[in-house]
Design a protein around this motif. Structure first.
Motif, PDB file in Angstrom:
ATOM      1  N   GLU A  23       0.230  -5.329  15.833  1.00 53.24           N
ATOM      2  CA  GLU A  23      -1.175  -5.134  16.185  1.00 53.24           C
ATOM      3  C   GLU A  23      -2.008  -5.137  14.895  1.00 53.24           C
ATOM      4  OE1 GLU A  23      -4.425  -5.180  17.107  1.00 53.24           O
ATOM      5  OE2 GLU A  23      -3.401  -4.852  19.032  1.00 53.24           O
ATOM      6  N   PRO A  24      -2.680  -6.262  14.593  1.00 49.08           N
ATOM      7  CA  PRO A  24      -3.450  -6.348  13.342  1.00 49.08           C
ATOM      8  C   PRO A  24      -4.481  -5.237  13.171  1.00 49.08           C
ATOM      9  CG  PRO A  24      -3.192  -8.523  14.323  1.00 49.08           C
ATOM     10  CD  PRO A  24      -2.664  -7.541  15.330  1.00 49.08           C
ATOM     11  N   ALA A  25      -4.998  -4.679  14.246  1.00 50.21           N
ATOM     12  CA  ALA A  25      -6.034  -3.648  14.136  1.00 50.21           C
ATOM     13  C   ALA A  25      -5.522  -2.374  13.469  1.00 50.21           C
ATOM     14  CB  ALA A  25      -6.607  -3.325  15.513  1.00 50.21           C
ATOM     15  N   TYR A  26      -4.212  -2.175  13.423  1.00 46.34           N
ATOM     16  CA  TYR A  26      -3.679  -0.999  12.730  1.00 46.34           C
ATOM     17  C   TYR A  26      -4.090  -1.005  11.253  1.00 46.34           C
ATOM     18  CZ  TYR A  26      -0.639   0.466  16.588  1.00 46.34           C
ATOM     19  OH  TYR A  26      -0.161   0.917  17.792  1.00 46.34           O
ATOM     20  N   ARG A  27      -4.226  -2.185  10.674  1.00 50.12           N
ATOM     21  CA  ARG A  27      -4.603  -2.259   9.256  1.00 50.12           C
ATOM     22  C   ARG A  27      -5.997  -1.676   9.054  1.00 50.12           C
ATOM     23  NH1 ARG A  27      -3.127  -5.312   4.655  1.00 50.12           N
ATOM     24  NH2 ARG A  27      -4.796  -5.187   3.121  1.00 50.12           N
ATOM     25  N   PHE A  28      -6.951  -2.100   9.856  1.00 49.03           N
ATOM     26  CA  PHE A  28      -8.306  -1.580   9.743  1.00 49.03           C
ATOM     27  C   PHE A  28      -8.337  -0.084  10.030  1.00 49.03           C
ATOM     28  CE2 PHE A  28     -12.438  -0.605  11.773  1.00 49.03           C
ATOM     29  CZ  PHE A  28     -13.266  -0.824  10.685  1.00 49.03           C
ATOM     30  N   GLY A  29      -7.558   0.349  11.025  1.00 50.28           N
ATOM     31  CA  GLY A  29      -7.498   1.768  11.349  1.00 50.28           C
ATOM     32  C   GLY A  29      -7.012   2.591  10.175  1.00 50.28           C
ATOM     33  N   ALA A  30      -6.016   2.096   9.455  1.00 50.59           N
ATOM     34  CA  ALA A  30      -5.490   2.817   8.297  1.00 50.59           C
ATOM     35  C   ALA A  30      -6.517   2.854   7.167  1.00 50.59           C
ATOM     36  CB  ALA A  30      -4.201   2.147   7.817  1.00 50.59           C
ATOM     37  N   GLU A  31      -7.219   1.751   6.962  1.00 50.49           N
ATOM     38  CA  GLU A  31      -8.227   1.713   5.905  1.00 50.49           C
ATOM     39  C   GLU A  31      -9.366   2.690   6.198  1.00 50.49           C
ATOM     40  OE1 GLU A  31      -9.084  -2.433   6.044  1.00 50.49           O
ATOM     41  OE2 GLU A  31      -7.492  -2.983   4.619  1.00 50.49           O
ATOM     42  N   LEU A  32      -9.771   2.763   7.448  1.00 45.72           N
ATOM     43  CA  LEU A  32     -10.832   3.698   7.817  1.00 45.72           C
ATOM     44  C   LEU A  32     -10.331   5.138   7.734  1.00 45.72           C
ATOM     45  CD1 LEU A  32     -13.713   4.129   8.747  1.00 45.72           C
ATOM     46  CD2 LEU A  32     -12.978   3.749  11.102  1.00 45.72           C
ATOM     47  N   LEU A  33      -9.096   5.363   8.113  1.00 44.03           N
ATOM     48  CA  LEU A  33      -8.513   6.701   8.015  1.00 44.03           C
ATOM     49  C   LEU A  33      -8.485   7.171   6.560  1.00 44.03           C
ATOM     50  CD1 LEU A  33      -7.176   8.948   9.702  1.00 44.03           C
ATOM     51  CD2 LEU A  33      -4.977   7.813   9.285  1.00 44.03           C
ATOM     52  N   ARG A  34      -8.180   6.269   5.662  1.00 42.36           N
ATOM     53  CA  ARG A  34      -8.200   6.618   4.233  1.00 42.36           C
ATOM     54  C   ARG A  34      -9.591   7.065   3.804  1.00 42.36           C
ATOM     55  NH1 ARG A  34      -6.793   2.412  -0.755  1.00 42.36           N
ATOM     56  NH2 ARG A  34      -7.019   3.928  -2.454  1.00 42.36           N
ATOM     57  N   TRP A  35     -10.610   6.404   4.295  1.00 41.36           N
ATOM     58  CA  TRP A  35     -11.991   6.772   3.962  1.00 41.36           C
ATOM     59  C   TRP A  35     -12.364   8.115   4.580  1.00 41.36           C
ATOM     60  CZ3 TRP A  35     -16.497   7.547   6.810  1.00 41.36           C
ATOM     61  CH2 TRP A  35     -17.686   7.577   6.076  1.00 41.36           C
ATOM     62  N   LEU A  36     -11.852   8.387   5.785  1.00 44.42           N
ATOM     63  CA  LEU A  36     -12.191   9.622   6.499  1.00 44.42           C
ATOM     64  C   LEU A  36     -11.491  10.847   5.916  1.00 44.42           C
ATOM     65  CD1 LEU A  36     -11.950   8.312  10.175  1.00 44.42           C
ATOM     66  CD2 LEU A  36     -14.041   9.077   9.037  1.00 44.42           C
ATOM     67  N   ALA A  37     -10.352  10.636   5.278  1.00 44.48           N
ATOM     68  CA  ALA A  37      -9.553  11.759   4.793  1.00 44.48           C
ATOM     69  C   ALA A  37     -10.285  12.517   3.687  1.00 44.48           C
ATOM     70  CB  ALA A  37      -8.207  11.252   4.286  1.00 44.48           C
ATOM     71  N   PRO A  38     -10.057  13.832   3.568  1.00 50.25           N
ATOM     72  CA  PRO A  38     -10.682  14.609   2.502  1.00 50.25           C
ATOM     73  C   PRO A  38     -10.293  14.080   1.130  1.00 50.25           C
ATOM     74  CG  PRO A  38      -9.641  16.047   4.126  1.00 50.25           C
ATOM     75  CD  PRO A  38      -9.208  14.654   4.443  1.00 50.25           C
ATOM     76  N   PRO A  39     -11.120  14.320   0.117  1.00 52.12           N
ATOM     77  CA  PRO A  39     -10.780  13.888  -1.253  1.00 52.12           C
ATOM     78  C   PRO A  39      -9.439  14.471  -1.690  1.00 52.12           C
ATOM     79  CG  PRO A  39     -13.057  14.630  -1.141  1.00 52.12           C
ATOM     80  CD  PRO A  39     -12.440  14.993   0.172  1.00 52.12           C
ATOM     81  N   HIS A  40      -8.759  13.708  -2.522  1.00 53.54           N
ATOM     82  CA  HIS A  40      -7.411  14.099  -2.970  1.00 53.54           C
ATOM     83  C   HIS A  40      -7.371  14.004  -4.487  1.00 53.54           C
ATOM     84  CE1 HIS A  40      -3.084  14.418  -3.099  1.00 53.54           C
ATOM     85  NE2 HIS A  40      -2.970  13.225  -3.658  1.00 53.54           N
ATOM     86  N   ASP A  41      -7.008  15.107  -5.147  1.00 45.35           N
ATOM     87  CA  ASP A  41      -6.974  15.139  -6.610  1.00 45.35           C
ATOM     88  C   ASP A  41      -5.626  14.753  -7.189  1.00 45.35           C
ATOM     89  OD1 ASP A  41      -9.616  15.997  -6.760  1.00 45.35           O
ATOM     90  OD2 ASP A  41      -9.060  18.121  -6.638  1.00 45.35           O
TER      91      ASP A  41
END
Length: 288
Positions: free
Chosen positions: A18-36
């Motif tokens: 399912e190609p849409a999983y790639r976009f979902g992961a990229e958006l999830l990375r943006w949504l995630a809290p900052p990581h130090d």
């Protein structure tokens, strides 16, 4: 000694084809809290519309195996104490949990929060994202199971939120001896999972959180809400029945009972955002 948490971004889509999983992961990375802490992104080829190759009964097998090995190498570079994985399809958790099993041994428990058990193999289904828990337990494709040098022990695995399963999965669950707690038993309390943690003496916990455990009528970015799907596209496939706040409560409760050393969030499919992105790309002024 300082504890290290590695964040792994893995926009893998081939496991569910399912190609849409790639976009979902990229958006999830943006949504995630900052990581130090340290962060790695596993290279995953972009979908090009080509038909999926089938090898030994698994679609995209070579790509998936290469990506699992790349994830393992990325983790080994950091020797982390904890891993947060943002996917991508469910197979992204093969390398992280494989690493944590090797690091913590029988101190580790795995809480599999999912509407499905993910224990099938190529003999039952060609999509490898439905194989990953079986692989971690030593069942399935030999090259993938070899990526898990210390296999999970069934008593230290609990599937949470799974309300039902299909005919192929039933004998496998029995064969593996896996325990599971239905969504209905977790609606108001986390106690069944806490009891399991205490009974098994689990001190370290890895959590696999497949978003499809959530009720699609209350959480939209799921496979089952695909807007162009035929009305019977998901007939016979178990759908999630939990609410997001119930899962968050469960995760907070288990974090207080054991050291959460792993968390993978998978199968994020934000269909409306994908439609909007594609629509914007069609506008001439956006290309100027």
């Amino acid at each position: 000694m300082t504890s290290t948490t590695l964040r792994v971004n893995m926009p893998q889509w081939q496991g569910g084809d399912e190609p849409a999983y790639r976009f979902g992961a990229e958006l999830l990375r943006w949504l995630a809290p900052p990581h130090d802490g340290p962060e790695e992104t596993v290279a995953v080829p972009r979908p090009d519309g080509s038909a999926p190759p089938l090898d030994q009964g698994i679609k995209w097998r070579d790509a998936l195996l290469a990506q699992a090995r790349a994830a393992r190498a990325a983790i080994e570079r950091h020797d982390p104490d904890r891993i947060v994985t943002l996917g991508g399809d469910c197979l992204v958790d093969l390398a992280p949990i494989g690493w944590l099993s090797r690091k913590y041994g029988d101190r580790l428990g795995v809480l599999w929060i999912d509407a499905h058990p993910d224990v099938m193999s190529a003999a039952e289904f060609s999509h490898a994202h439905a194989h990953v828990l079986g692989m971690l337990l030593g069942r399935g494709d030999a090259d993938f199971t070899a990526e898990v040098p210390v296999k999970l022990a069934a008593p230290r695995v609990m599937i949470a939120g799974m309300q039902g399963w299909n005919e192929a999965e039933a004998p496998i669950l029995k064969e593996l001896g896996l325990r599971h707690i239905p969504a209905t038993d977790l609606a108001e309390t986390s106690q069944p999972v806490l009891d399991w943690i205490a009974r098994e003496g689990i001190t370290h916990l890895a959590v696999h959180f497949d978003l499809d455990v959530l009720d699609p009528s209350h959480f939209s970015p799921l496979l089952f809400n695909r807007p162009d799907a035929a009305t019977d596209a998901f007939a016979g496939i178990e759908q999630g029945r939990m609410r997001l706040e119930q899962v968050v409560r469960l995760l907070k409760d288990v974090s207080a009972a054991a050291d959460m050393v792993g968390l993978a969030i998978t199968e994020h499919l934000p269909w409306d955002m994908l439609r909007l992105r594609n629509a914007l790309a069609e506008l001439p002024i956006m290309k100027a």
